[in-house]
Enzyme design. Structure first.
Site, short mmCIF file in Angstrom:
data_model
loop_
_atom_site.label_atom_id
_atom_site.label_comp_id
_atom_site.label_asym_id
_atom_site.label_seq_id
_atom_site.Cartn_x
_atom_site.Cartn_y
_atom_site.Cartn_z
CB CYS A 147 -20.32 -0.94 -2.60
SG CYS A 147 -18.68 -1.38 -2.06
CB THR B 241 -16.00 -2.00 -8.52
OG1 THR B 241 -16.23 -2.98 -7.51
CG2 THR B 241 -17.23 -1.90 -9.41
CE LYS C 194 -16.86 2.74 -5.32
NZ LYS C 194 -16.37 1.89 -6.40
CG ASP D 63 -2.04 1.00 1.13
OD1 ASP D 63 -3.21 0.56 1.07
OD2 ASP D 63 -1.75 2.21 1.11
CG ASN E 83 -34.10 -6.16 6.92
OD1 ASN E 83 -35.09 -6.83 7.24
ND2 ASN E 83 -32.88 -6.64 6.98
CB ALA E 84 -38.69 -1.05 5.29
N GLY E 85 -36.14 0.78 5.79
CA GLY E 85 -35.41 1.67 6.70
C GLY E 85 -35.21 3.02 6.07
C1 UDX Z 1 -22.28 -4.13 -0.70
C2 UDX Z 1 -22.61 -5.48 -1.34
O1 UDX Z 1 -23.57 -6.15 -0.54
C3 UDX Z 1 -21.34 -6.29 -1.52
O2 UDX Z 1 -21.63 -7.51 -2.18
C4 UDX Z 1 -20.36 -5.47 -2.35
O3 UDX Z 1 -19.20 -6.12 -2.66
C5 UDX Z 1 -20.06 -4.18 -1.62
O4 UDX Z 1 -21.29 -3.46 -1.45
P1 UDX Z 1 -21.86 -3.23 1.77
O5 UDX Z 1 -21.69 -1.88 1.16
O6 UDX Z 1 -20.86 -3.69 2.79
O7 UDX Z 1 -21.86 -4.36 0.63
O8 UDX Z 1 -23.26 -3.26 2.48
P2 UDX Z 1 -24.65 -4.02 2.29
O9 UDX Z 1 -24.77 -5.07 3.30
O10 UDX Z 1 -24.91 -4.35 0.88
O11 UDX Z 1 -25.66 -2.84 2.74
C6 UDX Z 1 -25.70 -1.62 2.01
C7 UDX Z 1 -26.69 -0.68 2.63
O12 UDX Z 1 -28.02 -1.15 2.45
C8 UDX Z 1 -26.53 -0.46 4.13
O13 UDX Z 1 -26.67 0.93 4.39
C9 UDX Z 1 -27.67 -1.23 4.75
O14 UDX Z 1 -28.10 -0.69 5.96
C10 UDX Z 1 -28.74 -1.09 3.67
N1 UDX Z 1 -29.73 -2.18 3.68
C11 UDX Z 1 -29.34 -3.45 3.44
C12 UDX Z 1 -31.08 -1.88 3.90
O15 UDX Z 1 -31.47 -0.72 4.09
N2 UDX Z 1 -31.99 -2.91 3.87
C13 UDX Z 1 -31.63 -4.19 3.65
O16 UDX Z 1 -32.51 -5.06 3.65
C14 UDX Z 1 -30.26 -4.49 3.44
#
Ligand code: UDX
Length: 424
Positions: free
Chosen positions: A257, A120, A260, A30, A248-250
């Protein structure tokens, strides 16, 4: 095998520890020497469960090493690129970090090499990069796209238990070597061309974003029609075609990720005059979801929150990470402070220097008018509601993650607002 990983973020480090666990030996590079010297002591600038312990253990066993300067080790079997490809400000992924790494690797190789890109990158990048670099060496090499699907908070588990391994390459020699790398893990392989493997990554994250925005809109409708989104979710997930995850609603998705990658895929498609209206709508819904939540708080206070104190539980974009990138808590805090409110926040791992942060969830409640739950950390799930009620001046909880949706909080004299259920 001997693997050289470039980029010590959560993907590179999770890959390094997991590959050591699979029996490989790994050296990581790095360019940030401050980060490297900390990592060697097990001090990480990110929180990922079990990662620092895994690093220390593998360094001790001489399976893992780190350096801020690249010097090729001649017996290297595979180079793996896990550097970040941030949004360049125009919605596109900036691949200059990938190019920097290739500029170091290509002139150094002395034998046939496989270079895996895990970062990516926009569709077409792997092929274009191969064309750009193939004349810069007389040695044969293959450039393979092998996306990561690591979810922060469970990255090590995801690396060791992938639901699929995608290999984008037309070279059988390279494909065989990548398969050899992962031979100790049980997974389905999807072997395809470079462009398709790149699009699989963008399509996967976009689909997740669409799914979240879909359930959030249904939750808003459930709220307006007096339904309970939790029961609707049960009705949906019983159908295997729909599936039980990401319903999961929220308050919407955040993180490094989904925001972006949805932006980058739209950017790519727009240039090609292809409409991605569903993904565009998912992004709009995601922004609106945060505004809607804020406006519910404002409505409760008759649009005057000046001087009010809000306790915020959870700052990170999701539990089990300290990552604040695109975290909905940022938007909520910005809006509330803009209207004159004060914040007392608590998060088990994330640090936001812009707010007063307390060392426990109980402390954050003291002198607060209301509680806002922004992240569903386990330690928030079964709180002492009596204590909350006794502390909050206005006896109200705004739950952005529906973690108390099935509780009757009226017996604690608490008013409760969530996403997808109306409480009288
Ligand atoms: C994501 C992808 O899941 C992963 O495969 C990829 O390589 C990187 O991006 P990550 O960013 O770690 O992973 O989070 P993820 O678990 O996908 O959740 C993303 C967002 O969605 C979070 O803010 C989470 O709170 C929200 N979320 C997730 C919801 O609001 N409802 C859900 O049901 C699931």
């Amino acid at each position: 095998m001997k693997i050289c990983i470039f980029g010590c973020g959560y993907v590179g480090l999770s890959a390094a520890v997991s590959l050591c666990k699979m029996g490989h030996s790994v050296y990581c590079i790095d360019k940030n020497d401050y980060r490297i010297s900390n990592i060697e002591k097990g001090i990480l600038d990110i929180y990922e469960p079990e990662l620092s312990e895994g690093i220390i253990e593998n360094i001790k066993q001489n399976k893992l090493s780190f350096s801020a300067k690249f010097k090729i080790q001649n017996d290297t079997d595979i180079f793996m690129i896990t550097v970040n490809t941030p949004n360049n400000g125009k919605g596109e992924a900036d691949i200059s970090n990938v190019k920097d790494v290739l500029s170091q690797i290509i002139p150094s190789i002395t034998k046939y090499s496989v270079i895996i890109i895990k970062s990516t990158v926009p569709v077409g990048s792997t092929k274009a990069l191969f064309e750009e670099y193939k004349n810069k060496t007389s040695v044969n090499f293959d450039l393979v796209f092998n996306p990561e699907f690591l979810s922060q908070g469970s990255a090590l588990y995801n690396f060791m238990h992938p639901q699929r391994i995608v290999i984008g390459s037309k070279s059988q020699r390279a494909i065989d070597i990548v398969k050899e790398l992962y031979k100790s893990i049980d997974s389905k392989y999807i072997i395809t061309d470079e462009n398709s493997s790149e699009l699989i990554k963008y399509a996967s994250n976009s689909f997740l974003a669409v799914k979240i925005s879909f359930i959030n809109e249904i939750a808003n409708l459930a709220n307006a029609t007096g339904c309970n989104i939790e029961d609707i979710k049960k009705g949906l997930e019983a159908d295997e075609r729909i599936g039980k995850h990401f319903l999961n609603a929220g308050i919407g998705y955040g993180g490094s990720c989904l925001p972006k990658d949805t932006s980058a895929i739209i950017n790519m498609a727009d240039k090609l005059k292809v409409d991605l209206n569903t993904i565009k709508a998912a992004r709009i819904t995601n922004e609106n979801q945060k505004r809607r939540f804020i406006s519910n708080i404002m409505k409760f206070y008759n649009y005057n929150i000046a001087g009010k104190v809000f306790a915020i539980w959870g700052l990170s974009f999701k539990p089990n990470t300290g990552d604040l990138r695109e975290a909905p808590s940022n938007t909520i805090i910005d809006a509330l402070t803009r209207y004159g409110a004060n914040i007392k926040a608590y998060d088990p791992k994330a640090v936001n220097n812009a707010v007063k942060q307390l060392t426990s969830k109980e402390e954050a409640l003291s002198e607060a008018n209301a509680l806002i739950v922004c992240t569903e950390w386990d330690e928030f799930k079964n709180p002492d509601f009596e204590f909350i009620s006794n502390n909050l001046k206005d006896k109200v909880i705004f739950d952005a993650r529906n973690i108390y949706i099935n509780q009757d909080l009226s017996k604690f004299n608490l008013k409760y607002y969530c996403i997808g259920r109306l409480y009288e």
